[in-house]
Each structure stands twice: as structure tokens, then as C-alpha cells.
Design a protein around this motif. Sequence first.
Motif, PDB file in Angstrom:
ATOM      1  N   HIS A 189       8.039   7.803  -6.588  1.00  0.00           N
ATOM      2  CA  HIS A 189       8.290   7.279  -5.246  1.00  0.00           C
ATOM      3  C   HIS A 189       8.717   8.409  -4.318  1.00  0.00           C
ATOM      4  O   HIS A 189       9.005   8.182  -3.148  1.00  0.00           O
ATOM      5  CB  HIS A 189       9.402   6.212  -5.287  1.00  0.00           C
TER       6      HIS A 189
ATOM      7  N   LEU B 268       5.140   4.155   4.631  1.00  0.00           N
ATOM      8  CA  LEU B 268       5.810   4.941   3.599  1.00  0.00           C
ATOM      9  C   LEU B 268       6.143   6.339   4.103  1.00  0.00           C
ATOM     10  O   LEU B 268       7.250   6.849   3.897  1.00  0.00           O
ATOM     11  CB  LEU B 268       4.915   5.052   2.360  1.00  0.00           C
TER      12      LEU B 268
ATOM     13  N   THR C   8       9.412  -6.707   0.252  1.00  0.00           N
ATOM     14  CA  THR C   8       8.239  -6.848  -0.614  1.00  0.00           C
ATOM     15  C   THR C   8       8.181  -8.262  -1.181  1.00  0.00           C
ATOM     16  O   THR C   8       9.166  -8.749  -1.735  1.00  0.00           O
ATOM     17  CB  THR C   8       8.308  -5.848  -1.773  1.00  0.00           C
TER      18      THR C   8
ATOM     19  N   TYR D 273       0.419  -0.920  -3.704  1.00  0.00           N
ATOM     20  CA  TYR D 273       1.242  -1.974  -3.130  1.00  0.00           C
ATOM     21  C   TYR D 273       0.949  -3.281  -3.852  1.00  0.00           C
ATOM     22  O   TYR D 273      -0.214  -3.711  -3.940  1.00  0.00           O
ATOM     23  CB  TYR D 273       0.942  -2.145  -1.639  1.00  0.00           C
TER      24      TYR D 273
ATOM     25  N   GLU E 149       6.440   1.594  -3.659  1.00  0.00           N
ATOM     26  CA  GLU E 149       7.811   1.121  -3.803  1.00  0.00           C
ATOM     27  C   GLU E 149       8.091   0.686  -5.235  1.00  0.00           C
ATOM     28  O   GLU E 149       7.175   0.456  -6.025  1.00  0.00           O
ATOM     29  CB  GLU E 149       8.051  -0.055  -2.844  1.00  0.00           C
TER      30      GLU E 149
ATOM     31  N   SER F 154       5.969  -1.935  -7.709  1.00  0.00           N
ATOM     32  CA  SER F 154       4.583  -2.037  -7.243  1.00  0.00           C
ATOM     33  C   SER F 154       3.562  -2.009  -8.377  1.00  0.00           C
ATOM     34  O   SER F 154       2.387  -2.251  -8.146  1.00  0.00           O
ATOM     35  CB  SER F 154       4.278  -0.901  -6.254  1.00  0.00           C
TER      36      SER F 154
END
Length: 328
Positions: free
Chosen positions: A212, A253, A275, A228, A51, A54
Motif C-alpha cells: 500500500h 490514491l 470501502t 479495488y 487499500e 482489496s
Amino acid sequence: MMATPILETRSLSVSVPGKSRLPFVKGQTLDILRDVSLDIGRGEIISMVGESGSGKSTFGRTLVGLMNPSGGEILLDGEALPKSQASVRRLRKAAALLFQDPVTSFDPRQRIGSIIAEPRHIAGRGDTGRDAIAELAAKAGLTRNLLERFPHGLSGGQARRAAVARALSVTPRLIIADEPTAGLDLSVQAGVLNLFLDIRDDVGSAFLIITHNLAVARRVSDRVAIMYLGRIVETGPTRDIFAAPRHPYTQALLAAEPAPDPRKRRTEPPVIGETPSLLHRPTGCEFHPRCRFAQDRCRTEAPVETHLSDYHRIRCHTPLAPPASGDG
């Protein structure tokens, strides 16, 4: 026995001082990368997926010396590099970075031909004549007439190709491409990815593609690394990762990838919550607040990296079960 990787990181960490809005309050340290280990082999294409925020771009910038590691080490051809300007110069001879927005990385006052030739001038190479630069540009799919334009006169796809030509001008062994297809039409995306494959086959350069876009990773990668909160939580062959993800975050994901069939609607989100902030990292496994399979151990004990096979590694206390033999 595996050949020595071109570039390798061992427990690489990057921390930066955080900023406070109050001038009399000292900001906390932000750990952007934590304990990142990855090896990149000759001619290999690896996609780093995760993401936004990250740490993917930070990792790429650290590999070419634009950010300083706060822990761990970087190895070039199996040799650990000390923290010095000489090491940065060695890294930049071996690896080139394609920035996420190529136009803003160009000098707007220079023509494209001069931009492509500049790394050769800096490296002290003599082959910077018009014909040599035109031949180099042709490898990246640029015609000679485009070399006379300024950066603002290029389309998005042409700007990406110009950035590739500039990177190729010093024959790097590793090209780090940060979101190389972002903002491009699908047909142009395909052209850029095919260009990467051609360069790998013709020149032998390896690629680290920071993205991504799962379709990009599936299309060109030999291996995928899932990141992550600044950690690689799973890495393995692309086919294995997409067919049978073993980390719950990887599974989430893949489940979040848009499906072209409107009849395939989700009844629940593939991952819960948001997140966490780098300032307030969760204890234990950092994914546990969003994980459907979290147990008490996950909340208190950080998982170590384990090997599921020679090439498949994971950080998880409770890996997902592999599919039963015979399953499609």
C-alpha cells in the motif's frame, strides 16, 4: 512480439464461504477476487497497490497454491494449469512467497541456517552444506554468524533478508513479496528494495510486490496494478500511472499520498466515503459510490477492461482525460 509471460492469470476469481454469527443462518459467499487478469514477464517488477482488504494478499497466495481459484485460470509459461496437486507443485517450484510477517512464517525452534536450507531439502537438492547456505545468505545480505540464531534473535530487516534467502534457495523465477517494507525504518526499507533490484539483475527473478506504500511502487516497479474490491481497475507502466492516472480511484490514491511539505494542505479528502463491504458490493462500477465523476451508466453497468495503449489498461466508463501535450 512480447515474450511469453512467466506467470499469467486470466479472469481469475476467488470466493470463500462467509460466516454468520448465528449457527442456524447460512453465511453468504464472499467474492474476494473477481475477473483478475495480469501477466508477469521475466525479470519484471510489478507492484500491486490498493487499500487494505482489496484482495492483494489473496491474489499472491493464490499464485502459489495456498488458495484455490473459483474461476478463471493460471498459466505458467503460456500453459494453463489444471486444478491439481501437480499444478500446485509446479507453481511452487516457479514462484516463492515472502510473507508479510517473516518471523511468524519461520519455525521458532529452527536456526536460520536450517530455515534457509529447508526448501532445498524438500526439493531434493544436495547443495545444503554450511558453505553453500552461507553463500546463499550472503546474496541476501546476511552474515554467516546470523545463521546460528533463532528467528526471535533477528531484527526486522534481518528477518526480511532471511526470508529472501529462503526464497532464493530454490532459485524461483518469480518472488511474490507481501508488504516487504512494512514496519521497517526508511534506511532498512531502502536496503530491502535495493536487494530486490540486485536479485533481479543477478538472478533474473521477477517480482510481484504487494504494497500500500506508493513510494515503494514508484521506487522499484516497472509496472503498477491498482486493485479495488478484488478487481484490477488500472494497470500500466509506473511512469505513466504516476504522471497521468486515468482511473478516478488511482487518482484518489495518489492524491492521498502524504506530502512532505506542510504548506501543501488538502482542503478536501481525495476520495469520499468508505470501502463497501464484500457482502454488499455496489451494482455497476463498484467504485461509483465514492467517485466524483460517476454517471447513471456507472451505477448500473459494470465497466469492461479496455486498452488505452499496448501496456495501459483500465476499467472505467469515463476515464480521466490525459494531460494536454506540453504540460509538465
